[in-house]
Design a protein around this motif. Structure first.
Motif, PDB file in Angstrom:
ATOM      1  N   ALA A  58       0.842  -1.198   0.000  1.00 33.87           N
ATOM      2  CA  ALA A  58       0.000   0.000   0.000  1.00 33.87           C
ATOM      3  C   ALA A  58       0.881   1.253   0.000  1.00 33.87           C
ATOM      4  O   ALA A  58       1.948   1.270   0.613  1.00 33.87           O
ATOM      5  CB  ALA A  58      -0.910   0.006   1.225  1.00 33.87           C
ATOM      6  N   PRO A  59       0.446   2.297  -0.707  1.00 35.65           N
ATOM      7  CA  PRO A  59       1.257   3.507  -0.779  1.00 35.65           C
ATOM      8  C   PRO A  59       1.130   4.356   0.493  1.00 35.65           C
ATOM      9  O   PRO A  59       0.624   5.482   0.485  1.00 35.65           O
ATOM     10  CB  PRO A  59       0.690   4.230  -2.013  1.00 35.65           C
ATOM     11  N   PHE A  64      -1.012  -1.475   4.934  1.00 38.43           N
ATOM     12  CA  PHE A  64      -2.442  -1.305   5.135  1.00 38.43           C
ATOM     13  C   PHE A  64      -3.021  -2.574   5.737  1.00 38.43           C
ATOM     14  O   PHE A  64      -2.858  -3.664   5.182  1.00 38.43           O
ATOM     15  CB  PHE A  64      -3.124  -1.009   3.795  1.00 38.43           C
ATOM     16  N   TRP A  65      -3.692  -2.435   6.886  1.00 42.51           N
ATOM     17  CA  TRP A  65      -4.312  -3.576   7.564  1.00 42.51           C
ATOM     18  C   TRP A  65      -5.746  -3.745   7.073  1.00 42.51           C
ATOM     19  O   TRP A  65      -6.571  -2.853   7.229  1.00 42.51           O
ATOM     20  CB  TRP A  65      -4.293  -3.374   9.080  1.00 42.51           C
ATOM     21  N   CYS A 106      -8.135  -3.342  -2.344  1.00 44.23           N
ATOM     22  CA  CYS A 106      -8.542  -2.170  -3.125  1.00 44.23           C
ATOM     23  C   CYS A 106      -7.316  -1.314  -3.427  1.00 44.23           C
ATOM     24  O   CYS A 106      -7.240  -0.155  -3.018  1.00 44.23           O
ATOM     25  CB  CYS A 106      -9.594  -1.366  -2.366  1.00 44.23           C
ATOM     26  N   PRO A 107      -6.337  -1.894  -4.130  1.00 49.33           N
ATOM     27  CA  PRO A 107      -5.159  -1.072  -4.438  1.00 49.33           C
ATOM     28  C   PRO A 107      -5.545   0.058  -5.392  1.00 49.33           C
ATOM     29  O   PRO A 107      -6.511  -0.067  -6.150  1.00 49.33           O
ATOM     30  CB  PRO A 107      -4.214  -2.065  -5.123  1.00 49.33           C
ATOM     31  N   PRO A 108      -4.822   1.155  -5.346  1.00 48.09           N
ATOM     32  CA  PRO A 108      -5.132   2.242  -6.269  1.00 48.09           C
ATOM     33  C   PRO A 108      -5.048   1.754  -7.719  1.00 48.09           C
ATOM     34  O   PRO A 108      -4.165   0.958  -8.063  1.00 48.09           O
ATOM     35  CB  PRO A 108      -4.038   3.281  -5.991  1.00 48.09           C
ATOM     36  N   HIS A 111      -1.756   1.081  -9.857  1.00 46.49           N
ATOM     37  CA  HIS A 111      -0.642   1.013  -8.905  1.00 46.49           C
ATOM     38  C   HIS A 111       0.136  -0.292  -9.010  1.00 46.49           C
ATOM     39  O   HIS A 111       1.162  -0.468  -8.365  1.00 46.49           O
ATOM     40  CB  HIS A 111      -1.161   1.219  -7.474  1.00 46.49           C
ATOM     41  N   GLY A 112      -0.357  -1.226  -9.801  1.00 45.98           N
ATOM     42  CA  GLY A 112       0.330  -2.499  -9.969  1.00 45.98           C
ATOM     43  C   GLY A 112      -0.152  -3.541  -8.970  1.00 45.98           C
ATOM     44  O   GLY A 112      -1.101  -3.331  -8.218  1.00 45.98           O
TER      45      GLY A 112
END
Length: 159
Positions: A58-59, A64-65, A106-108, A111-112
């Motif tokens: 996570a960025p 990110f939990w 739910c990655p951006p 964002h890969g």
């Protein structure tokens, strides 16, 4: 010597997880269903289990939990698909979305590939001594400080 082993009918090590296990918000339209998990070979002295799901990609400065469940009785060796919110004898903590229970991937967008580390923790205590509103970082610290063993399945997801 036996080693704690985490298994799942829904997620596979290194493989993309199905969209139904992803979040339903922030432009993502998953079903936000928690996966089935089972475990075996708990270390001697295990008095409870915990389950976590963490995205180290996570960025953020701290990952990110997505899920933390503590105080699962030692007699429990599996949870069914969609069990989040229905784990009667465990305590589900607030995730990094700010809600209780499971919050799916739910990655951006763009964002890969992100990794989702589902871990079962064997603990030497029946109740992990943390406040009910404890931060994910505090729960993680306590799990790492007290665990007798752990096992992880890392699935992936991309948008």
């Amino acid at each position: 010597m036996t080693t704690l082993k985490l298994n799942s009918q829904d997620i596979t090590e290194g493989q993309l997880k199905d969209k139904r296990f992803s979040f339903n918000s922030f432009g993502n339209d998953g079903d936000n269903i928690s996966p089935q998990l089972s475990w075996e070979n708990a270390p001697e002295g295990t008095k409870s289990f915990a389950i976590t799901c963490f995205d180290p990609d996570a960025p953020t400065e701290s990952g990110f939990w997505h899920w933390q469940v503590i105080n699962i009785p030692a007699s429990t060796t599996s949870i069914e698909q969609g069990a989040s919110g229905k784990i009667a004898s465990g305590l589900e903590m607030r995730n990094d979305y700010g809600s209780m229970g499971y919050g799916g991937a739910c990655p951006p967008e763009g964002h890969g590939m992100h990794r989702y580390q589902f871990t079962v923790w064997a603990l030497p205590v029946e109740k992990l001594e943390v406040p009910e509103d404890a931060s994910c970082a505090l729960v993680s610290y306590m799990l790492n400080a007290t665990a007798l063993g752990k096992s992880t399945i890392t699935s992936t997801y991309v948008r």
